[in-house]
Design an enzyme around this catalytic site. Structure first.
Site, PDB file in Angstrom:
ATOM      1  N   PRO A   1      39.563  33.715  31.327  1.00 18.30           N
ATOM      2  CA  PRO A   1      38.575  32.872  30.700  1.00 18.30           C
ATOM      3  C   PRO A   1      38.207  33.290  29.302  1.00 18.30           C
ATOM      4  O   PRO A   1      37.863  34.430  29.036  1.00 18.30           O
ATOM      5  CB  PRO A   1      37.370  33.057  31.602  1.00 18.30           C
ATOM      6  CG  PRO A   1      37.547  34.418  32.181  1.00 18.30           C
ATOM      7  CD  PRO A   1      38.915  34.884  31.915  1.00 18.30           C
ATOM      8  N   GLU A   2      38.260  32.332  28.414  1.00 20.40           N
ATOM      9  CA  GLU A   2      37.636  32.470  27.109  1.00 20.40           C
ATOM     10  C   GLU A   2      36.479  31.475  27.103  1.00 20.40           C
ATOM     11  O   GLU A   2      36.145  30.904  28.138  1.00 20.40           O
ATOM     12  CB  GLU A   2      38.659  32.187  25.996  1.00 20.40           C
ATOM     13  CG  GLU A   2      39.881  33.111  26.076  1.00 20.40           C
ATOM     14  CD  GLU A   2      40.886  32.889  24.965  1.00 20.40           C
ATOM     15  OE1 GLU A   2      40.477  32.438  23.882  1.00 20.40           O
ATOM     16  OE2 GLU A   2      42.074  33.169  25.175  1.00 20.40           O
TER      17      GLU A   2
ATOM     18  N   HIS B   1      41.112  38.125  47.365  1.00 18.31           N
ATOM     19  CA  HIS B   1      40.601  38.622  46.092  1.00 18.31           C
ATOM     20  C   HIS B   1      39.122  38.346  45.873  1.00 18.31           C
ATOM     21  O   HIS B   1      38.617  38.555  44.771  1.00 18.31           O
ATOM     22  CB  HIS B   1      41.426  38.043  44.932  1.00 18.31           C
ATOM     23  CG  HIS B   1      42.854  38.472  44.957  1.00 18.31           C
ATOM     24  ND1 HIS B   1      43.901  37.631  44.674  1.00 18.31           N
ATOM     25  CD2 HIS B   1      43.422  39.662  45.283  1.00 18.31           C
ATOM     26  CE1 HIS B   1      45.043  38.286  44.803  1.00 18.31           C
ATOM     27  NE2 HIS B   1      44.779  39.519  45.166  1.00 18.31           N
TER      28      HIS B   1
END
Length: 274
Positions: free
Chosen positions: A2-3, A99
């Site tokens: 993510p940006e 996860h």
DNA sequence: CCTGAAACCTGTCTGC
DNA sequence: TGCAGACAGGTTTCAG
């Protein structure tokens, strides 16, 4: 994953609903569950965490830089997704996925899940988010971020443009994808030194940063490999991970170099050094 | 002040 | 087929 555009997309979905999940607003926490201890930026016992979160209601979901901010009745939860983190809302009845690192159960039977394959992501619980966010630079899409402020910042440093754009204290929210794309759109070489830009080049960089981020948000971010789900901005990359492919503007093969340990993609014809 | 390297981790893909 | 090595959206810390 993510940006800024990806975190913004997730924040909007958690606030308004969408992206295959309901809104978090108004949900009441019953219990947090830590599935991997390292996820807590400030270590806490399960009892302490339970004590501080139980009964609190989610009042807002927002973003600052790449931090996702969940505002509670009292205090806030801050998430940083780093390289591979993601947040989703689902029925609490499902078994956790391999996860999943951190869960927050709600009274209505839903839960918020923080999953993160690479375990770089972190969560903070704080009464004062400013303590964590204070050293961040300007938000590129904030009206207060103008060509003049960028000009001032650039002059204050003698640094290569690429690492500077990735420096969160210089500008908040840019990451490797959008730094490469913005530099290409501004026709600036990634190794150009910040103080050397002409006013016209500063204006071009300012404009490129905002355009690239806005278009990526409009497309709900970029989906790459197995990590991110959602947007399709990756279909509009001009240089990022397009080594050897022709530049869409001039046809010259895109080059990949390493700058500050990060893969850096640019067009040697459109983005001249000096 | 600035740069580069290493560390934190796991998963995927490529080439021999 | 198997396996070593490169590479991946980020940040922090430390050496020079």
């Amino acid at each position: 994953m993510p940006e800024l555009p990806e975190v913004e997309t997730i924040a909007r979905a958690l606030r308004n609903g969408g992206r295959e999940g309901p809104s978090l607003l108004g949900k009441t926490i019953t219990s947090p569950v830590v599935l991997w201890q390292g996820v807590l930026a400030t270590p806490m016992t399960p009892g302490e965490l339970q004590q501080r979160l139980a009964g609190l209601i989610i009042r807002d979901v927002g973003r600052r830089a790449k931090f996702l901010i969940i505002t509670l009745d009292r205090g806030s939860l801050l998430f940083h997704l780093r390289m591979s983190g993601d947040l989703r809302v689902e029925p609490a009845s499902a078994p956790p996925a391999p996860h999943d690192r951190f869960l927050i159960n709600f009274t209505d039977g839903d839960r918020l899940v923080f999953d993160d394959a690479r375990k770089f992501g972190r969560v903070w619980l704080t009464e004062n988010p400013q303590e964590i966010l204070v050293h961040l630079g300007p938000e590129p899409l904030d009206p207060a971020f103008t060509p003049e402020t960028l000009q001032h910042q650039l002059k204050a440093h003698h640094r290569q443009l690429k690492p500077l754009l990735l420096d969160q204290a210089f500008l908040a929210g840019m990451g490797n994808i959008y730094a490469d794309e913005a530099l290409h759109q501004a026709r600036l070489h990634p190794l150009r030194l910040s103080h050397s830009l002409s006013p016209q080049e500063v204006e071009a960089l300012w404009s490129a940063i905002r355009q690239v981020l806005q278009e990526a948000i409009a497309r709900q971010g970029s989906s790459i490999d197995w990590v991110y789900r959602g947007g399709d901005f990756q279909e509009h990359f001009k240089v990022y991970q397009r080594t050897g492919e022709p530049c869409p503007d001039c046809g010259t093969p895109i080059v990949r170099i390493v700058v500050g340990q990060r893969g850096t993609h640019f067009c040697p014809t459109c983005q001249k050094p000096i």
